[in-house]
Scaffold this motif. Structure first.
Motif, short mmCIF file in Angstrom:
data_model
loop_
_atom_site.label_atom_id
_atom_site.label_comp_id
_atom_site.label_asym_id
_atom_site.label_seq_id
_atom_site.Cartn_x
_atom_site.Cartn_y
_atom_site.Cartn_z
N GLY A 53 8.60 1.76 -12.58
CA GLY A 53 7.56 1.81 -11.55
C GLY A 53 6.61 0.63 -11.65
O GLY A 53 6.26 0.00 -10.65
N ALA A 54 6.20 0.31 -12.87
CA ALA A 54 5.27 -0.81 -13.05
C ALA A 54 5.93 -2.14 -12.68
O ALA A 54 5.28 -3.02 -12.10
N PRO A 57 0.80 -1.23 0.00
CA PRO A 57 0.00 0.00 0.00
C PRO A 57 0.84 1.28 0.00
O PRO A 57 0.33 2.35 -0.35
N PHE A 58 2.10 1.17 0.37
CA PHE A 58 2.97 2.34 0.37
C PHE A 58 3.71 2.48 -0.96
O PHE A 58 3.93 3.59 -1.45
N ILE A 59 4.10 1.35 -1.53
CA ILE A 59 4.87 1.36 -2.78
C ILE A 59 4.00 1.70 -3.98
O ILE A 59 4.42 2.45 -4.86
N LEU A 60 2.81 1.17 -4.04
CA LEU A 60 1.95 1.34 -5.21
C LEU A 60 1.73 2.82 -5.56
O LEU A 60 1.93 3.21 -6.72
N PRO A 61 1.35 3.68 -4.61
CA PRO A 61 1.16 5.09 -4.99
C PRO A 61 2.46 5.76 -5.45
O PRO A 61 2.43 6.61 -6.35
N LEU A 101 10.35 6.26 -1.44
CA LEU A 101 10.48 4.81 -1.62
C LEU A 101 11.52 4.23 -0.67
O LEU A 101 11.28 3.21 -0.02
N ALA A 102 12.65 4.90 -0.56
CA ALA A 102 13.71 4.42 0.34
C ALA A 102 13.26 4.49 1.80
O ALA A 102 13.53 3.56 2.58
N VAL A 103 12.54 5.53 2.18
CA VAL A 103 12.06 5.67 3.55
C VAL A 103 11.08 4.56 3.90
O VAL A 103 11.11 4.02 5.01
N VAL A 104 10.22 4.19 2.95
CA VAL A 104 9.29 3.08 3.19
C VAL A 104 10.07 1.83 3.56
O VAL A 104 9.74 1.14 4.53
N ALA A 153 5.69 6.86 -12.51
CA ALA A 153 5.30 6.64 -13.91
C ALA A 153 4.64 7.89 -14.48
O ALA A 153 4.98 8.35 -15.58
N TRP A 154 3.71 8.45 -13.75
CA TRP A 154 2.99 9.66 -14.21
C TRP A 154 3.95 10.83 -14.39
O TRP A 154 3.89 11.54 -15.40
N SER A 155 4.84 11.05 -13.43
CA SER A 155 5.79 12.17 -13.51
C SER A 155 6.72 12.02 -14.71
O SER A 155 7.02 13.01 -15.39
N ASP A 156 7.17 10.80 -14.95
CA ASP A 156 8.08 10.59 -16.08
C ASP A 156 7.35 10.76 -17.41
O ASP A 156 7.91 11.31 -18.35
#
Length: 165
Positions: free
Chosen positions: A150-151, A14-18, A41-44, A24-27
């Motif tokens: 990301g995907a 649930p943390f990684i998916l968003p 991502l690293a903090v998660v 993906a959207w930003s790129d």
């Protein structure tokens, strides 16, 4: 069965998916992966990994970040990879169990091919009108690797949640 534990994957998901969707959207939109996304991502991993894996495995996963970042720096210097892609790949490496590397490479290859073909097809169809201002439509041969990176991470964690040990 995957080496990734189902417990870890279910906690991370649930943390990684968003974050993966954000990357993906930003790129696609700006051809940039935000540093904030990489740090998030690293903090998660740093915070949640302590609760779901043994200490020695946790430390080895931290070494994945360093190794992939060093390889990414070399690839970026050679012009083969964007800096944001290299940083995201390094942060994503934290979540990958070494025993799943072969599976991950296959997943990434299939995902990269699918993302590339989908992006290029959408670029030349009326689907482009849904997001006419995306920079990724107009950068020549460059491709928004954050889409496939990301995907791939998201799918790997989903598969881990279902098929993990």
């Amino acid at each position: 069965m995957m080496e990734q534990t189902a417990l870890a994957a279910r906690l991370f998901l649930p943390f990684i998916l968003p974050i993966c969707i954000w990357v993906a959207w930003s790129d696609l939109r700006a051809m940039k992966i935000p540093n904030k996304a990489v740090i998030a991502l690293a903090v998660v991993f740093v915070l949640l990994g302590l609760f779901v894996m043994p200490w020695d495995q946790y430390l080895w996963r931290l070494s994945h970040l360093v190794i992939v970042l060093l390889v990414g720096i070399v690839l970026n210097a050679a012009g083969a990879m964007g800096a944001g892609d290299a940083k995201f790949a390094a942060a994503a490496a934290l979540f990958i169990a070494l025993g799943d590397l072969r599976f991950l490479i296959g997943l990434y290859a299939a995902n990269l091919l699918a993302a590339y073909v989908t992006h290029r097809l959408a670029k030349h169809t009326p689907l482009r009108k849904l997001a006419p201002d995306w920079k990724s439509w107009n950068v020549g041969s460059d491709f928004p690797m954050g889409l496939s990176l990301g995907a791939t991470l998201a799918l790997y964690i989903v598969f881990g949640a279902i098929y993990g040990s």
